[in-house]
Design a protein around this motif. Sequence first.
Motif, PDB file in Angstrom:
ATOM      1  N   MET A 142       0.715  -1.309  -0.044  1.00  0.00           N
ATOM      2  CA  MET A 142       0.091  -0.148   0.031  1.00  0.00           C
ATOM      3  C   MET A 142       0.812   1.265   0.007  1.00  0.00           C
ATOM      4  O   MET A 142       2.090   1.288   0.398  1.00  0.00           O
ATOM      5  N   TRP A 143       0.400   2.438  -0.502  1.00  0.00           N
ATOM      6  CA  TRP A 143       1.081   3.523  -0.538  1.00  0.00           C
ATOM      7  C   TRP A 143       1.196   4.131   1.009  1.00  0.00           C
ATOM      8  O   TRP A 143       0.176   4.063   1.783  1.00  0.00           O
ATOM      9  N   ALA A 144       2.312   5.077   1.152  1.00  0.00           N
ATOM     10  CA  ALA A 144       2.401   5.718   2.377  1.00  0.00           C
ATOM     11  C   ALA A 144       2.853   7.096   1.973  1.00  0.00           C
ATOM     12  O   ALA A 144       3.818   7.188   0.727  1.00  0.00           O
ATOM     13  N   TYR A 145       2.485   8.092   2.608  1.00  0.00           N
ATOM     14  CA  TYR A 145       2.895   9.582   2.147  1.00  0.00           C
ATOM     15  C   TYR A 145       3.840   9.777   3.687  1.00  0.00           C
ATOM     16  O   TYR A 145       3.168  10.054   4.488  1.00  0.00           O
ATOM     17  N   GLU A 146       4.852  10.555   3.301  1.00  0.00           N
ATOM     18  CA  GLU A 146       5.951  10.971   4.314  1.00  0.00           C
ATOM     19  C   GLU A 146       5.806   9.825   5.654  1.00  0.00           C
ATOM     20  O   GLU A 146       5.921   9.962   6.559  1.00  0.00           O
ATOM     21  N   GLY A 147       5.851   8.422   5.181  1.00  0.00           N
ATOM     22  CA  GLY A 147       5.752   7.345   6.040  1.00  0.00           C
ATOM     23  C   GLY A 147       4.612   6.978   6.735  1.00  0.00           C
ATOM     24  O   GLY A 147       4.287   5.958   7.324  1.00  0.00           O
ATOM     25  N   LYS A 148       3.553   7.447   6.322  1.00  0.00           N
ATOM     26  CA  LYS A 148       2.139   7.519   7.012  1.00  0.00           C
ATOM     27  C   LYS A 148       1.599   6.491   5.863  1.00  0.00           C
ATOM     28  O   LYS A 148       0.907   7.179   4.868  1.00  0.00           O
ATOM     29  N   PRO A 149       1.079   5.331   6.355  1.00  0.00           N
ATOM     30  CA  PRO A 149       0.265   4.577   5.543  1.00  0.00           C
ATOM     31  C   PRO A 149      -1.207   5.487   5.146  1.00  0.00           C
ATOM     32  O   PRO A 149      -1.623   6.194   5.748  1.00  0.00           O
ATOM     33  N   LEU A 150      -1.641   5.194   3.824  1.00  0.00           N
ATOM     34  CA  LEU A 150      -2.930   5.721   3.342  1.00  0.00           C
ATOM     35  C   LEU A 150      -4.161   4.831   3.236  1.00  0.00           C
ATOM     36  O   LEU A 150      -3.842   3.671   2.649  1.00  0.00           O
ATOM     37  N   TYR A 151      -5.299   5.333   3.621  1.00  0.00           N
ATOM     38  CA  TYR A 151      -6.558   4.478   3.586  1.00  0.00           C
ATOM     39  C   TYR A 151      -7.447   5.502   2.886  1.00  0.00           C
ATOM     40  O   TYR A 151      -7.753   6.603   3.174  1.00  0.00           O
ATOM     41  N   MET A 152      -8.593   4.521   2.498  1.00  0.00           N
ATOM     42  CA  MET A 152     -10.008   5.356   2.070  1.00  0.00           C
ATOM     43  C   MET A 152     -10.855   4.857   3.189  1.00  0.00           C
ATOM     44  O   MET A 152     -10.554   4.169   4.238  1.00  0.00           O
ATOM     45  N   PHE A 153     -12.074   5.205   3.219  1.00  0.00           N
ATOM     46  CA  PHE A 153     -13.197   5.071   4.277  1.00  0.00           C
ATOM     47  C   PHE A 153     -14.313   4.483   3.583  1.00  0.00           C
ATOM     48  O   PHE A 153     -14.928   5.145   2.784  1.00  0.00           O
ATOM     49  N   ALA A 154     -14.893   3.497   4.102  1.00  0.00           N
ATOM     50  CA  ALA A 154     -15.969   2.745   3.465  1.00  0.00           C
ATOM     51  C   ALA A 154     -17.228   3.341   3.315  1.00  0.00           C
ATOM     52  O   ALA A 154     -17.989   3.146   2.573  1.00  0.00           O
ATOM     53  N   LYS A 155     -17.476   4.408   4.293  1.00  0.00           N
ATOM     54  CA  LYS A 155     -18.789   5.017   4.227  1.00  0.00           C
ATOM     55  C   LYS A 155     -18.593   6.467   3.323  1.00  0.00           C
ATOM     56  O   LYS A 155     -19.591   6.754   3.308  1.00  0.00           O
ATOM     57  N   ASP A 156     -17.343   6.692   2.906  1.00  0.00           N
ATOM     58  CA  ASP A 156     -17.554   7.879   1.736  1.00  0.00           C
ATOM     59  C   ASP A 156     -18.004   7.058   0.490  1.00  0.00           C
ATOM     60  O   ASP A 156     -17.493   6.028  -0.027  1.00  0.00           O
ATOM     61  N   LYS A 157     -18.948   7.416  -0.029  1.00  0.00           N
ATOM     62  CA  LYS A 157     -19.593   7.168  -1.025  1.00  0.00           C
ATOM     63  C   LYS A 157     -19.200   7.827  -2.453  1.00  0.00           C
ATOM     64  O   LYS A 157     -19.407   7.114  -3.808  1.00  0.00           O
ATOM     65  N   LYS A 158     -18.922   8.954  -2.334  1.00  0.00           N
ATOM     66  CA  LYS A 158     -18.614   9.615  -3.544  1.00  0.00           C
ATOM     67  C   LYS A 158     -17.249  10.746  -3.535  1.00  0.00           C
ATOM     68  O   LYS A 158     -17.002  10.771  -2.686  1.00  0.00           O
TER      69      LYS A 158
END
Length: 123
Positions: A90-106
Amino acid sequence: MRTVLIAMGILAATSLSAFAAEPAKLMETKMGKVYTTDKGMTLYTFDKDTKGKSNCDAKCLSNWPAFYADAGAKAEGEWTLVKASDGKEMWAYEGKPLYMFAKDKKAGDMTGDGVGGVWHVAK
C-alpha cells in the motif's frame, strides 16, 4: 534522421512524465488541500500507525481499505510502499500509510475525518 530525433524526444518526454506521476492527487476542499485517489476519493491517515508500518488489522481494513499500490509500483521521494496487514503493498506519504473510508460514497466525501479521534484526512 530528424524523424528519429523527434520520436526520441517524444519518448523521453512521455517516459519522464509517467515516472514523475504521484500515486495520489491533491484536491482543494473546505478543509484545504487533501490527498485523494485519482477518482477523487479522500485518503486518510491512522494515528495508531507507526512510520512505515500499518497497524490496521483485517477488521480495520474492512472499514478503512488500504490505498493499494499497483503491481510494479516504485517508491519515489515522499511516496513509499508499506505492507498492509493482508500482505499487499500500500502507499504511504511521508511514512504514513494511506487508507480510504468505506462510508465515503462519492468523490469529495470526507466523512472519515476525526472518526474515533484517530483518523484524519491526508494533507
